[in-house]
Design an enzyme around this catalytic site. Sequence first.
Site, mmCIF file in Angstrom:
data_model
loop_
_atom_site.group_PDB
_atom_site.id
_atom_site.type_symbol
_atom_site.label_atom_id
_atom_site.label_comp_id
_atom_site.label_asym_id
_atom_site.label_seq_id
_atom_site.Cartn_x
_atom_site.Cartn_y
_atom_site.Cartn_z
ATOM 1 N N GLY A 11 0.824 -1.204 0.000
ATOM 2 C CA GLY A 11 0.000 0.000 0.000
ATOM 3 C C GLY A 11 0.858 1.254 0.000
ATOM 4 O O GLY A 11 1.911 1.292 0.628
ATOM 5 N N GLY A 115 4.527 -7.466 4.387
ATOM 6 C CA GLY A 115 4.599 -8.413 3.290
ATOM 7 C C GLY A 115 5.787 -8.154 2.391
ATOM 8 O O GLY A 115 6.466 -9.078 1.935
ATOM 9 N N THR A 136 4.932 2.234 6.287
ATOM 10 C CA THR A 136 3.559 1.803 6.571
ATOM 11 C C THR A 136 2.883 2.812 7.490
ATOM 12 O O THR A 136 3.496 3.306 8.438
ATOM 13 C CB THR A 136 3.484 0.407 7.222
ATOM 14 O OG1 THR A 136 2.163 0.179 7.718
ATOM 15 C CG2 THR A 136 4.458 0.247 8.372
ATOM 16 N N ASP A 138 0.681 1.955 9.458
ATOM 17 C CA ASP A 138 0.289 1.193 10.649
ATOM 18 C C ASP A 138 1.360 1.189 11.739
ATOM 19 O O ASP A 138 1.071 0.812 12.875
ATOM 20 C CB ASP A 138 -0.033 -0.252 10.269
ATOM 21 C CG ASP A 138 -1.243 -0.357 9.355
ATOM 22 O OD1 ASP A 138 -2.217 0.381 9.592
ATOM 23 O OD2 ASP A 138 -1.210 -1.159 8.411
ATOM 24 N N GLN A 285 -6.385 8.599 4.673
ATOM 25 C CA GLN A 285 -5.308 8.454 5.653
ATOM 26 C C GLN A 285 -3.968 8.122 5.002
ATOM 27 O O GLN A 285 -2.912 8.332 5.592
ATOM 28 C CB GLN A 285 -5.676 7.374 6.679
ATOM 29 C CG GLN A 285 -6.866 7.769 7.541
ATOM 30 C CD GLN A 285 -7.499 6.570 8.232
ATOM 31 O OE1 GLN A 285 -7.082 6.198 9.325
ATOM 32 N NE2 GLN A 285 -8.497 5.964 7.598
ATOM 33 N N ARG A 286 -4.008 7.592 3.784
ATOM 34 C CA ARG A 286 -2.788 7.280 3.050
ATOM 35 C C ARG A 286 -2.348 8.426 2.133
ATOM 36 O O ARG A 286 -1.250 8.408 1.601
ATOM 37 C CB ARG A 286 -2.993 6.047 2.161
ATOM 38 C CG ARG A 286 -3.186 4.745 2.886
ATOM 39 C CD ARG A 286 -3.164 3.602 1.875
ATOM 40 N NE ARG A 286 -3.351 2.311 2.494
ATOM 41 C CZ ARG A 286 -2.394 1.610 3.081
ATOM 42 N NH1 ARG A 286 -1.169 2.102 3.138
ATOM 43 N NH2 ARG A 286 -2.638 0.438 3.611
#
Length: 359
Positions: A11, A115, A136, A138, A285-286
């Site tokens: 992502g 990943g 990321t 996250d 958010q990205r």
Amino acid sequence: MKRIGLLTSGGDCQALNAAMRGVVKALWYTLGPEEVEIYGFFQGYKGLIYSNYRKLEFSDFSGILTRGGTILGSSRMPFKLMREPDENGLDKVAAMKQNYYKLNLDCLVILGGNGTHKTANLLREEGLNIVTLPKTIDNDLWGTDMTFGFQSAVNIATNAIDCIHTTAASHGRVFIVEVMGHKVGWLTLNAGIAGGADIILIPEIPYDIDKIVTAINKRHERGSAFTILAVAEGAISKEDAALSKKDLLKKQEKSTYPSVSYEIADKIQKMTGLEIRVTVPGHTQRGGSPCPYDRVLASRLGTAAAELIMKGEYGYMVGIVNREVGKIPLEDVAGKLKMVSPDATIIKEAKLLGISFAD
């Protein structure tokens, strides 16, 4: 002459371009443009597999510090499928190695998340020189205190909660803001605290719906007409957490709710009779420009990756350890998640603020 490959996988997020810029500018300014060749692989590992690449020039890295997304494009290539031939029988790993050696690369710099790092470590095991950078929103990559993209996403999610506050207070409603994070709750936790959420639900702490309702009722008893919940998209109830993976998957497949937030909203409404509204900021958010913190972080990590390349030190992820840039062996990173511990000090501090985790 140093010949370097670049790719961004998984992502997208903010500061990917800033990180690549840091790598390339550090190499060019230290070794000289005539001593460095940069090859960009497009759409992540797909570009490396199917020979979709281009030699990049200095001008390609001008003006991209503040640009979101990635100039190389990205894609998701599940690690579990990397050893399986594609629909035409192509051996993906062999193809990646072939393109690496065809370009006579000294190193492949890979930017990505969990990943991505599994595949990066696979390529290291296959004998390729690899250096990675932790990307990321996250912040769940093991081995680094911080990933670039995270703070920018926190800012956006926090702003969403901030905006909800005024309408929630005006109408006296219960609002749920669903924040990204399937397996790990760092983003929801930080945005929830920063945005003043009253209840925070994260994957690592299974929730009790009765305790959510109790927390809402207590606020009403104290004179608070509204309640805001920050809910991770991977939040899970205690009942569901007790199920096997197989049974949980079956239950989720039968669910008619768009996401966990709508299920929670429906249950709260039925138990309290209150009006519930759900807001999902989603991929905003990205997106957008990286915040100043991420620009600095990505630039630091990029230059550190360049230093490893110039020293010939490969097989590492560059990360932040105790606020300092450090190198972490890829084999230690691949396949590990940095979870939020229910006993973490930040959880205890949030509870002292009166925030409920419905546990």
